[in-house]
Every structure is written in structure tokens, then in C-alpha cells.
Scaffold this motif. Structure first.
Motif, PDB file in Angstrom:
ATOM      1  N   UNK A 161       0.928  -1.029  -0.061  1.00  0.00           N
ATOM      2  CA  UNK A 161      -0.052  -0.051   0.084  1.00  0.00           C
ATOM      3  C   UNK A 161       0.843   1.165  -0.032  1.00  0.00           C
ATOM      4  N   UNK A 162       0.631   2.101  -0.888  1.00  0.00           N
ATOM      5  CA  UNK A 162       1.417   3.209  -1.165  1.00  0.00           C
ATOM      6  C   UNK A 162       0.629   4.424  -1.517  1.00  0.00           C
ATOM      7  N   UNK A 163       0.837   5.740  -1.164  1.00  0.00           N
ATOM      8  CA  UNK A 163       0.229   6.892  -1.509  1.00  0.00           C
ATOM      9  C   UNK A 163       0.978   7.678  -2.492  1.00  0.00           C
ATOM     10  N   UNK A 164       0.425   8.582  -3.374  1.00  0.00           N
ATOM     11  CA  UNK A 164       1.466   9.186  -4.280  1.00  0.00           C
ATOM     12  C   UNK A 164       2.311   9.934  -3.728  1.00  0.00           C
ATOM     13  N   UNK A 165       1.991  10.418  -2.396  1.00  0.00           N
ATOM     14  CA  UNK A 165       3.017  11.443  -1.459  1.00  0.00           C
ATOM     15  C   UNK A 165       4.188  10.414  -1.244  1.00  0.00           C
ATOM     16  N   UNK A 166       4.168   9.410  -1.043  1.00  0.00           N
ATOM     17  CA  UNK A 166       5.305   8.510  -0.624  1.00  0.00           C
ATOM     18  C   UNK A 166       6.333   8.309  -1.914  1.00  0.00           C
ATOM     19  N   UNK A 167       5.942   8.577  -3.223  1.00  0.00           N
ATOM     20  CA  UNK A 167       6.879   8.300  -4.493  1.00  0.00           C
ATOM     21  C   UNK A 167       7.309   9.618  -4.850  1.00  0.00           C
ATOM     22  N   UNK A 168       8.720   9.396  -5.062  1.00  0.00           N
ATOM     23  CA  UNK A 168       9.744  10.454  -5.453  1.00  0.00           C
ATOM     24  C   UNK A 168      10.103  10.119  -6.953  1.00  0.00           C
ATOM     25  N   UNK A 169      10.200  11.016  -7.707  1.00  0.00           N
ATOM     26  CA  UNK A 169      10.607  10.772  -9.010  1.00  0.00           C
ATOM     27  C   UNK A 169      12.198  11.266  -9.116  1.00  0.00           C
ATOM     28  N   UNK A 170      13.170  10.406  -9.882  1.00  0.00           N
ATOM     29  CA  UNK A 170      14.506  10.655  -9.715  1.00  0.00           C
ATOM     30  C   UNK A 170      15.008  10.492 -11.159  1.00  0.00           C
TER      31      UNK A 170
END
Length: 473
Positions: A161-170
């Protein structure tokens, strides 16, 4: 002698003109000028360097004498040779394990870097996908919101389970690894890695001034008990694991082992990078649940990218951040470059909508190349040993020698670039990785593989004849 390091440092030493000793002397001067060989560093023993380079000892003696005559090195009988304190000094440069992407000659085959090949249909697909990239002029320091939402949904669908706020683009997976390195590691900290492992992680940790500690990779990945012992004994500040189609061995950690590793991470509160970049490249079966699935609140950072699945030039990676660390990691991401390229992110957004198709196309292409490379090696180099992996993009090949770094220099004269497996080793408390392995990616154009393997065979025959024999200059 650190044979992998010296083979990389001197990989192109024959390219200059003139006698061999002069070429070697000039290559060593270049290393001193660049800062890769700092003042007071000891040079290898004459016989050891001669064996590595495939020349006579007299060639190395003459090169060292020429350097001494010019004041570049100090030589003392019985004590060896070292860079003079008065020699020109450049800024210290890390001797990278990562292969340098030098331009290929017209008749060379490169087995050092594994990148997917693009076809015309894929090029057109990316061009079409980039059309929406020019509709706004905003910074997105943490990444394009729509892309973060798609990735969060993907993680959630796969059991994490993951929210968009927990994802960073690198900027690729390497950007994510470097970002986390900067957040968690300081000079003289200890970092825990598999051995062998991805050379980009080794370089990132060493560049931060950390001491790297290795945990051996077995046929089923890292053993949970060995991982737990290393955490207890070495008190690392950061760990790096690739449990799925491990780079370079191709091993897969079983679900029960993942659960035990997750428990250790949670109990020790050890920030741990779980490298998922090869998770989509399973040939027969899907991947087990991620380690983070077994401890969703633990400080486990999942890293992914499209470089291995689609195209390395896209340079879009991502990072799933645990809630506890979202603040400092998010701030570090903002400070690094204000965000990744919007065209690349829009392309990634469109490609991820067709993820099942991308996986299938890539698996079919890689499986064919894997089987062809394995068959050619068995036919022409039967003494080379390997296990065909169930996923990933590498064969981890063991050669019947402890001088594989020297063989890579021999193969270079036949137009084949190789990467010694020992460069992917991390020092264990007692020993390092034997210099007996090659990482051979099966990402070359299949039409090139027969000729490439024939050249490997010819280089191996020459190398085998010369092993242990004093060579003429």
C-alpha cells in the motif's frame, strides 16, 4: 594488488604509440595527473603488474624507471615503487568500479553495460508519448503528480500500500541510490551490501566516505541469518539489497527469507534500499512479494526505473519512501535539481499505462538472447561455468582462473570489452571476492553474439597459453 582497480585504470594503456614501456609509463602519468594515483600511493609489484597486463617484467621495470627519471615516482630496492610527493597532484578522484561509457570502436563488442535495444516502433511510441510534456512550465521537485499516482497504484496493486506522496521521481535508479546515500551516510559510517552487488551502489557509498561491508550472496540470495549477524556486528547506517534477479548473480530470495530480513530491518531500524530495477524481467514466473511488503512501516526504500525494462536513455527512476523519512528525503530531492525532466516523465507516464505489454515484449527479447548466449558459451567455452538465471539480464560466469581481470585486458585486444566480476565484490570481514568471475549481459544484438563469443574463445585460448609464462616485451 587490487587487480580489478588496476585493470580499469590501465584499460586503454596500449592505445598510444611507441614502445610498450613508454605507453605504460604515460598511462601511469595520466593516473597521477588526474588524481587517481595520489602522492605516496604504492604502485603494484613489477611481476604482479606484468602478469596483469600480459607483458614481460622488463617492460614494467623500464616503465617504472622512466617515471623515476622524470621525478614521478620514487623507487627503492626492497621497498617498492610509489608516487613521489613532488609529482603533479590533481584533486583526489575515486577509482570507480562503474565501467566508463567510452565510445565504441567500429569493430568492438561491449559486455560492460547492460542496456535494452530500441526498435523503430519503440522510438515512435516515445515520440508520441512526449506530446503532453510541453503544456505547462512548472517545477515538480518530487515528480509529475500523475506519474507518482500511477506508481503508487502499481505498488498498492502488487501488495505494498502506497500513497502518491510516498513516491519521488529521480534521474534513474542511480539518482535514487545517490539521493539516499547523501541522506543517510557520512564519512566513516558503515554500509552493508551483498557481495557481489551492483557497482553503482558500491561507488556511491565509497564516494560518501563510507566503509562497505559485504554479506555473501548464495544460490537463494543473502541468507537472513548472515544479514542479521552483519547488522548486529557492524552497526551499519545503510543497507543495499537486490532480492529479485540479483545483479549480477540472477538469484531470487525466497518469500520466507524476505520476511526474516524485513524483521531484522524493522527491529534494527536500519535504512535499507530494496533495488527493484530488475523485478519486471522474470522469464518463467512472477517475483515474490517485495521485502517491504513484510514490514510496510520499516525504513525500507524501494527503487525502480524504466532503464532495464525499456530504455536506459529515458533516465526516469523512482523511490518509494517510508512515512518516517519522507521529510528529509523529500527535502534532499528538492535541493538536488528542482525535479526531473518533464518530457521524460510524460513518456514514462504513458509507458506505464501499458506495463503488461512492455514486460512481455522485454521478456521475449531477453529470453532469446539469454538462451543464445548460454548455448554459444557451452559450445565454445565449455570450461566456463554458469547457471542460467530465471530472470534479469546477466550470466554470472566463473572462469577456471584467479586472474580474470588480466583476461579482460587480453580480450580488449580482440575487440571485446569485459567487466571483471571482482569489481562487483565487497570486502568481507576476512576476504574479498575471488578474481574468477565475469558478468556477461545478454543485451547485445543477438546477431552480434556469435562473433563476440568467437572472439572470447580466441582471447581465452591466448590467455590460457600465456598464464604463468614470462612474456616478451
Amino acid at each position: 594488488m587490487d587487480a580489478p582497480r588496476w585493470s580499469a585504470l590501465l584499460s586503454g594503456w596500449r592505445a598510444c604509440g611507441g614502445p610498450l614501456y613508454g605507453r605504460l609509463a604515460e598511462a601511469l602519468r595520466a593516473g597521477i595527473r588526474s588524481g587517481q594515483l595520489p602522492p605516496s600511493e604504492a604502485l603494484p609489484a613489477e611481476r604482479a603488474l606484468a602478469e596483469l597486463l600480459g607483458v614481460s617484467r622488463s617492460t614494467v621495470v623500464a616503465a617504472y624507471d622512466a617515471l623515476a627519471d622524470g621525478g614521478w615516482v620514487i623507487r627503492k630496492r626492497g621497498s617498492g615503487t610509489w608516487v613521489a610527493a613532488t609529482a603533479p597532484r590533481g584533486a583526489n578522484v575515486l577509482a570507480l568500479r562503474t565501467p566508463s561509457a567510452l565510445p565504441l570502436g567500429g569493430d568492438e563488442f561491449d559486455f560492460t553495460i547492460a542496456v535494452p535495444l530500441l526498435n523503430d516502433a519503440q522510438r515512435r511510441e516515445m515520440q508520441a508519448a512526449a506530446q503532453d510534456a510541453f503544456q505547462e512550465s512548472l517545477y515538480h521537485p518530487h515528480g509529475l503528480p500523475d506519474l507518482r499516482a500511477v506508481l503508487a497504484e502499481l505498488y498498492t496493486r502488487e501488495g505494498l500500500p502506497t500513497t502518491p506522496e510516498a513516491v519521488l521521481i529521480t534521474s534513474g535508479a542511480q539518482g535514487a541510490i545517490s539521493l539516499l546515500t547523501g541522506v543517510f551516510l557520512r564519512p566513516r559510517d558503515r554500509a552493508l551490501l551483498e557481495t557481489p552487488t551492483y557497482f553503482g551502489a558500491i561507488d556511491a557509498f565509497r564516494a560518501a566516505g563510507a566503509e562497505t561491508v559485504g554479506v555473501p550472496v548464495t544460490a537463494q540470495g543473502v541468507e537472513p541469518a548472515a544479514f542479521a549477524r552483519a547488522v548486529q556486528h557492524h552497526s551499519p547506517r545503510l543497507a543495499f539489497l537486490t532480492p529479485t534477479f540479483q545483479n549480477p548473480t540472477g538469484t531470487v530470495m525466497p518469500p520466507d527469507a524476505r520476511a526474516r530480513v524485513a524483521a531484522t530491518v524493522a527491529e534494527s531500524d536500519l535504512p535499507t534500499i530494496e533495488d527493484d530495477t530488475l523485478i519486471d524481467l522474470g522469464f518463467e514466473t512472477g517475483a515474490p512479494p517485495r521485502i517491504a511488503t513484510f514490514a510496510p512501516d520499516a525504513p525500507i526504500f524501494n527503487v525502480g526505473s524504466l532503464s532495464k525494462l525499456y530504455w536506459a536513455g529515458l533516465r526516469v527512476g523512482w523511490l518509494r519512501v517510508s512515512a518516517t523519512h519522507s521529510g528529509p528525503v523529500g527535502q534532499a530531492r528538492t535541493l538536488s535539481d528542482f525535479g526531473s525532466s518533464l518530457p521524460g516523465q510524460h513518456i514514462a507516464l504513458q509507458l506505464l499505462q501499458a506495463l503488461p505489454r512492455l514486460r512481455q515484449e522485454r521478456r521475449e527479447a531477453v529470453t532469446m538472447a539469454r538462451d543464445l548466449l548460454a548455448e554459444l558459451l557451452r559450445r565454445h567455452l565449455p570450461e566456463w561455468q554458469f547457471t542460467v538465471p530465471g530472470g534479469g539480464q546477466f550470466l554470472w560466469v566463473e572462469l577456471p582462473t584467479r586472474q580474470t581481470s588480466a583476461f579482460t585486458l587480453c580480450a580488449a585486444r580482440y575487440g571485446v570489452r569485459l567487466f571483471p566480476g571482482a569489481s562487483m565484490g565487497v570486502a568481507l570481514p576476512a576476504e574479498g571476492l575471488p578474481d574468477s568471475f565475469l558478468r556477461l549481459p545478454f543485451t547485445l544484438d543477438p546477431a552480434q553474439l556469435p562473433e563476440a563469443v568467437l572472439r572470447l574463445k580466441a582471447a581465452w585460448e591466448e590467455f590460457s597459453l600465456r598464464q604463468g609464462v614470462d612474456r616478451l616485451a
